[in-house]
Scaffold this motif. Structure first.
Motif, PDB file in Angstrom:
ATOM      1  N   SER A  96      65.019  38.495  21.717  1.00 26.76           N
ATOM      2  CA  SER A  96      64.802  37.793  22.988  1.00 26.76           C
ATOM      3  C   SER A  96      65.025  38.737  24.166  1.00 26.76           C
ATOM      4  CB  SER A  96      65.739  36.591  23.099  1.00 26.76           C
ATOM      5  OG  SER A  96      65.438  35.622  22.123  1.00 26.76           O
ATOM      6  N   HIS A 138      67.995  37.593  16.443  1.00 28.48           N
ATOM      7  CA  HIS A 138      67.181  36.772  17.338  1.00 28.48           C
ATOM      8  C   HIS A 138      67.538  37.042  18.796  1.00 28.48           C
ATOM      9  CE1 HIS A 138      64.929  33.350  18.842  1.00 28.48           C
ATOM     10  NE2 HIS A 138      66.006  32.936  19.485  1.00 28.48           N
ATOM     11  N   TRP A 157      64.690  22.968  17.328  1.00 30.81           N
ATOM     12  CA  TRP A 157      64.850  24.198  18.099  1.00 30.81           C
ATOM     13  C   TRP A 157      66.234  24.796  17.843  1.00 30.81           C
ATOM     14  CZ3 TRP A 157      61.757  26.101  22.499  1.00 30.81           C
ATOM     15  CH2 TRP A 157      62.385  27.111  23.228  1.00 30.81           C
ATOM     16  N   SER A 189      60.169  31.330  30.056  1.00 27.14           N
ATOM     17  CA  SER A 189      60.530  32.104  28.872  1.00 27.14           C
ATOM     18  C   SER A 189      61.259  31.207  27.888  1.00 27.14           C
ATOM     19  CB  SER A 189      61.440  33.273  29.260  1.00 27.14           C
ATOM     20  OG  SER A 189      62.675  32.785  29.778  1.00 27.14           O
ATOM     21  N   GLU A 190      61.459  31.720  26.686  1.00 23.70           N
ATOM     22  CA  GLU A 190      62.211  30.962  25.684  1.00 23.70           C
ATOM     23  C   GLU A 190      63.634  30.645  26.147  1.00 23.70           C
ATOM     24  OE1 GLU A 190      64.208  31.805  21.365  1.00 23.70           O
ATOM     25  OE2 GLU A 190      62.160  32.538  21.669  1.00 23.70           O
ATOM     26  N   LEU A 250      63.496  27.745  28.651  1.00 20.59           N
ATOM     27  CA  LEU A 250      63.251  26.460  27.988  1.00 20.59           C
ATOM     28  C   LEU A 250      64.510  25.965  27.274  1.00 20.59           C
ATOM     29  CD1 LEU A 250      59.675  26.903  26.482  1.00 20.59           C
ATOM     30  CD2 LEU A 250      60.369  25.203  28.165  1.00 20.59           C
ATOM     31  N   ASP A 251      65.231  26.896  26.670  1.00 21.92           N
ATOM     32  CA  ASP A 251      66.470  26.537  25.979  1.00 21.92           C
ATOM     33  C   ASP A 251      67.452  25.864  26.929  1.00 21.92           C
ATOM     34  OD1 ASP A 251      68.134  26.943  23.424  1.00 21.92           O
ATOM     35  OD2 ASP A 251      69.423  27.808  24.972  1.00 21.92           O
TER      36      ASP A 251
END
Length: 331
Positions: A265, A261, A218, A184-185, A188-189
């Protein structure tokens, strides 16, 4: 010249700092320190002297940031794209890095006194081995300090960082630490080089260029971006104050965008979890759906979190082993 300066601001600078601190202040500021070569040309000196003056300006800027209560600074010191410059200039920059990281290690007492944590973000394998060892030593010796943070992006581009994060997640799946559905985002973060830092509140680029040059793409999607025409070696306290004021003027809209944001998410993650639960519920009796749904949703979240934490511990260990291994390599 010491990197860890203790000189106080002048009276007028302190007054201005106090006025600024009455408003919302950025806690993390990133700099694209551009203009060293143009400064050298302007002053009719060698390029290397321009880069050297740029490093000295960084030391001064760090002092200003600390006096303004900015406890984390990230700087774009050397892009992977810079390797395409002339061999003479690249070697000059490498020698400058040797000198500055050696100086940091010589000032370890001051680093400890001020609680300065040094992090170097980038692909260290692209650098000469002796510089890799100096970096590893500086990072490991300061890793537990937490008063302020200096992140040096060296042998870095954002695209390379994001690609590396994807490779790390793929490694986690291959090792059985993660399920493909865990990707997921947010995951990855947490695999980026900057995973230990909050996103920058303010990004400043000097020299008049209005582009990010593959820096923190990013992380700065909801940051205040300020482009200033001054060449980096000529940067002043007043230039920094101007940038902070721009941040304050845009603070409300930045915070609103970040909150939206974050909510989006969370919504996407909830939808993913609920889709998994619906798949597990196929064939279950309708009267049992509500109970099963709650139980399965709890299990889904708990197991994903357990896998994620296990993976992140393994990743941290792998990165730490790399640095410790550099420290044990014979000179």
């Amino acid at each position: 010249m010491s990197w860890i300066r203790e000189k106080e601001l002048s009276l007028i600078e302190r007054l201005c700092a106090n006025v600024l601190k009455a408003g919302p202040m950025p806690k993390h500021v990133a700099f694209i320190m551009d203009g060293n070569r143009r400064y050298a040309q302007k002053c009719h000196v060698e390029r290397q002297e321009g880069h050297s003056q740029g490093f000295e300006k960084l030391a001064e800027t760090l002092r200003w940031c600390l006096n303004l209560g900015i406890c984390e600074v990230t700087v774009y010191a050397f892009s992977i794209e810079n390797f395409k410059r002339s061999a003479e200039e690249v070697e000059g920059l490498m020698e400058l890095a040797r000198q500055k990281f050696s100086r940091l290690l010589e000032e370890r007492d001051k680093l400890e006194k001020h609680g300065v944590c040094i992090r170097v973000l980038g692909d260290l394998t692209l650098l000469p081995l002796d510089i890799q060892k100096l970096i590893a030593q500086a990072v490991l010796e300061t890793r537990n300090y937490s008063t302020c943070f200096l992140n040096v992006c060296f042998a870095y581009t954002s695209r390379h960082e994001i690609s590396n994060a994807v490779r790390e997640v793929a490694w986690g799946v291959e090792e059985g630490l993660l399920e493909p559905s865990d990707v997921s985002e947010p995951l990855l973060d947490r695999c980026l080089y900057t995973c230990k830092s909050p996103d920058p509140d303010l990004l400043i680029r000097t020299s008049g260029e209005i582009r990010l040059s593959d820096f923190l793409l990013w992380q700065t999607s909801h940051s205040c971006l300020v482009f200033q025409s001054v060449l980096w070696p000529e940067y002043s306290f007043w230039n920094l104050c101007e940038a902070v004021l721009q941040y304050q003027l845009n603070h409300s809209s930045i915070q609103k965008a970040r909150e939206q944001h974050l909510q989006e998410s969370r919504r996407l993650q909830q939808e993913s979890d609920q889709a998994w639960v619906r798949g597990q519920l196929q064939g279950a009796a309708r009267r049992e759906d509500a109970q099963l749904r709650r139980r399965l949703l709890q299990q889904c979240c708990a197991r994903r979190e357990e896998r994620t934490q296990s993976f992140l511990r393994a990743l941290e260990s792998k990165r730490g082993d790399f640095l410790w291994g550099l420290c044990t390599v014979p000179s």
